[in-house]
Design an enzyme around this catalytic site. Sequence first.
Site, PDB file in Angstrom:
ATOM      1  CD  GLU A  76       3.165  -5.765 -10.909  1.00 13.91           C
ATOM      2  OE1 GLU A  76       2.492  -5.963  -9.759  1.00 13.91           O
ATOM      3  OE2 GLU A  76       2.889  -5.207 -11.752  1.00 13.91           O
ATOM      4  N   GLY A  99      -0.774  -4.220 -20.037  1.00 12.21           N
ATOM      5  CA  GLY A  99      -1.362  -2.653 -20.467  1.00 12.21           C
ATOM      6  C   GLY A  99      -0.503  -1.691 -20.114  1.00 12.21           C
ATOM      7  CB  ALA A 100      -0.179   0.669 -18.080  1.00  8.40           C
ATOM      8  CG  MET A 101       5.170  -1.878 -14.454  1.00  4.42           C
ATOM      9  SD  MET A 101       4.369  -2.919 -13.194  1.00  4.42           S
ATOM     10  CE  MET A 101       4.895  -2.606 -11.749  1.00  4.42           C
ATOM     11  CG  ASN A 161       7.721   0.953 -13.872  1.00  2.84           C
ATOM     12  OD1 ASN A 161       7.823  -0.097 -13.346  1.00  2.84           O
ATOM     13  ND2 ASN A 161       7.581   1.364 -15.151  1.00  2.84           N
ATOM     14  CD  GLU A 178      -1.141   1.098 -14.528  1.00  2.78           C
ATOM     15  OE1 GLU A 178       0.063   0.795 -13.757  1.00  2.78           O
ATOM     16  OE2 GLU A 178      -1.332   0.203 -15.120  1.00  2.78           O
TER      17      GLU A 178
END
Length: 882
Positions: free
Chosen positions: A159, A293-295, A297, A329
């Site tokens: 992203e 921080g996070a993704m 997926n 997430e």
Amino acid sequence: MNIFAPRAMALAIASALAFGTVHAAPASPAPRAENAFLSQQDAAARSARVSNVAYALEFALTGKETFSGVTSASFDLADNAAPLTIDLDKATVKSVTVNGKKVDAKYNNWFVTIAAADLAKGRNTVVIAYERLHSTNGEGLHRMVDPVDGRVYTYSHFEPAAAHQMFAVFDQPDLKATYQVTATAPADWHVVSTTRETKIEDLGALRRWTFPTTKKLSPYNFSLHAGPYKVWEDKSGKYPMRLFARQSVAAQVTPEDWFRYTKDGLAFFDQYFGIPYQFEKYDQLLVPDFLYGAMENAGAITFAEGRFLHKAKMTDAQRQSLASVIMHEMAHQWFGDLVTMQWWNGLWLNESFASFMGTLATAEATEFKDAWQSFYSGGKQAAYAQDQKVTTHPIEVPVASTANAFDNIDAITYSKGASTLAQLRHLLGAEVFRKGVHNYLAKYSYQNAKLEDFIGSLGEAAGRDLSGWTRQWLYEAGVNTVAADFSCKAGKISSFTLKQTAPSKALPTLREQRVQIGTFKVEGGKLALTRNVAVTYSGATTKVPGLVGTACPDLVYPNYQDWGFVKVQLDKRSFETARANLSKVDDALLRSMLWQSLWDGVRDGQLPLNEFIQTALTNAPLEKDYTLLNDVLGKVVASSQYLDAMNLDSAWAKQTRIQLEDMAWNGVQANKGNENFQRAWFGTWLNLASSPAALERLQGILAGSTTVEGLNVSQDLRWSIIRRLNRYNVAGASALVESEAARDKSDTGQAAAIAATVVRPDAQVKSQWLATVEDLQTKQPFSKIRTAMGSLYPAEQGALSEQTAAARLAKLPAIDKEAGPVYMRSYAGSLIPATCTPASVKRLEAAAGKYTELSAGTRRALLDTLQEDGRCVSIKQAMTVK
């Protein structure tokens, strides 16, 4: 029949006004611009021709600096009247085959162009074989060598549009596709992707992993991660869960926390959305050098080690942060992965919705019932601050190309948007809102959607036209202010009106909003609620007859329980009541909001900073709510940073610094039996310690000659102490960096050693590291460059900053032009010089007037720095003691 067609038309008109007229893709699209980014126009032209995409991806992973792959992209093509591009970044292309025929395709380092003559109308298959370097900046397929044991770890991050840094792809969200993956990797590696592998073949030193075809996903939601990760599994819930981390950090992981929050969250979202989780298994990976921080997926979520791994037992605040981000997430698995925006102008809705739903799930599905209070103190305050900057922007903004996708990714995108959705939920009712969300997800599953689709689903559920609300909240910038205007006779309220004001003449919008008004009296040593009335207001004035005749209050709070996104201006009596009675308020959220009103007074120049500090010295030690304590102590540290930036060295300033140090140290001593509170106070004391006595105490704690009962001096804390000692140039501090680095050879230890070195008040050290930072060809990993950027010029080192300030500003346009947006987000956020003086403000004004051709993100950072530097000068001028 669509009975909401008029509403859709109104939204379409609003969208056209905001973004310009949208035209259908031309029959013969113009050649694509020869650069690294994809424009919205080119993306629309491509998606008008391409559909039904399916990828078969082969990857050969060795752990070395390069990897190779083969993309087989099958798709339907509406016409073969023009060439077609497929994105692939900085690769060595070995071959291109189109419909079984090897072709000599053009490749410009950013995309492959397939000639029209090689394409067929209807079904096509393009096969591209290539080799590429792993990336080291956190995008594409990132590679990291663990300095502890030499093991190699890789993970993908795509992203907003970086999938083409790993494989050939139509890298835009509205070309959803299926993905079938085969990967060879070293025999001791795990390979993780969207689906769970169906076969692992032993090839000696390698193994071949085969994954089944995924459901339809946008490229940025697909992922592949590989390395010798430690794996934990939990099959106790409805969906199988796994957790991955590097071997050298595995001891820092508490898998029981991760699995508990994950299982509870999946159950909550299944029920709330009314649509079961779609991706069959739920993997989560802790990865190094992560940019964010996070993704989200699909089915394989990545988290930043630096944020979620700790070398001491997690505090409750850290565990709440973990739970909240897991929920954020997870919400994306439905809102973002299952239903995805059409183009990057819709990214805010993904993030806002996930922030809203993540907070709701944390409050309702975990032990952290005060999650909305945490949201108020954290993200929402950042949104208020951002929305009052000269660079504020509407929630929904146009995005010209992938170069601009993250230009407006900020607290407005996340937290103002989330606050707006929370307000809409109050306005429509919780169940109506939930029904609208369910209908939207059900209707657009595995598709791309636009804002009007989402708003239309909510409006249909509510039986209401929301086009006016949409224009007010999503297409207009700025935060409104609300104030109570009332009078009393004979101890009773005789009239009561809510007054709403716009931010400025340039931002004149007044909004419809539903809030609660709380009135309070000081009684029996407490600030007691006497009346609570819910009101929907709009326009400049709204009468509130429900409060007429009730007891004349000592304090009125016109956004009680924080329903609205609005700045509260307390009337004079309420403001003084708040200052005098903070510790007498039982309601922790109200107490938090009153603290915030005082802090807003400081930043707006209405309350002298010295008076706020005195209020904090009196009231902070009395705070017993853990969430609010962390908020208040953050404001205490920010106050101290203002004093440092102002370069105040008067007797009052010296005495105040000592008082703040003593308050924090007393808090450490007073909370020996409460680890959470003690660590909060100790962290504050560490961030305030600058006197010789405090620095000597820090040396003793590090050496073990001074002990703090109940405090675990972890490796992370040791590095924080060493950094502080170096920041204030304590004798022997530089030697501590070397000795500690010798005992902690981890990547986090290496980064901490850089931070402790760079922060030293040493002009030569700073010059050397600034040169490294500004060398865009440096071999240093970007994670370490970011660390150095953030450590070069702390607030009190204004004189050292001045030595390079003019040169840094002069270089800004050239660096901005050469470096990419990932680099510039860190550089511009850390190294544009501001030293809280009129001269510094004047210098920034000159730069802002001169450097008008900067990239949008860097230009914003420059203007924000100018505004905040001016604010610091104004706060200094407003002080009554200096």
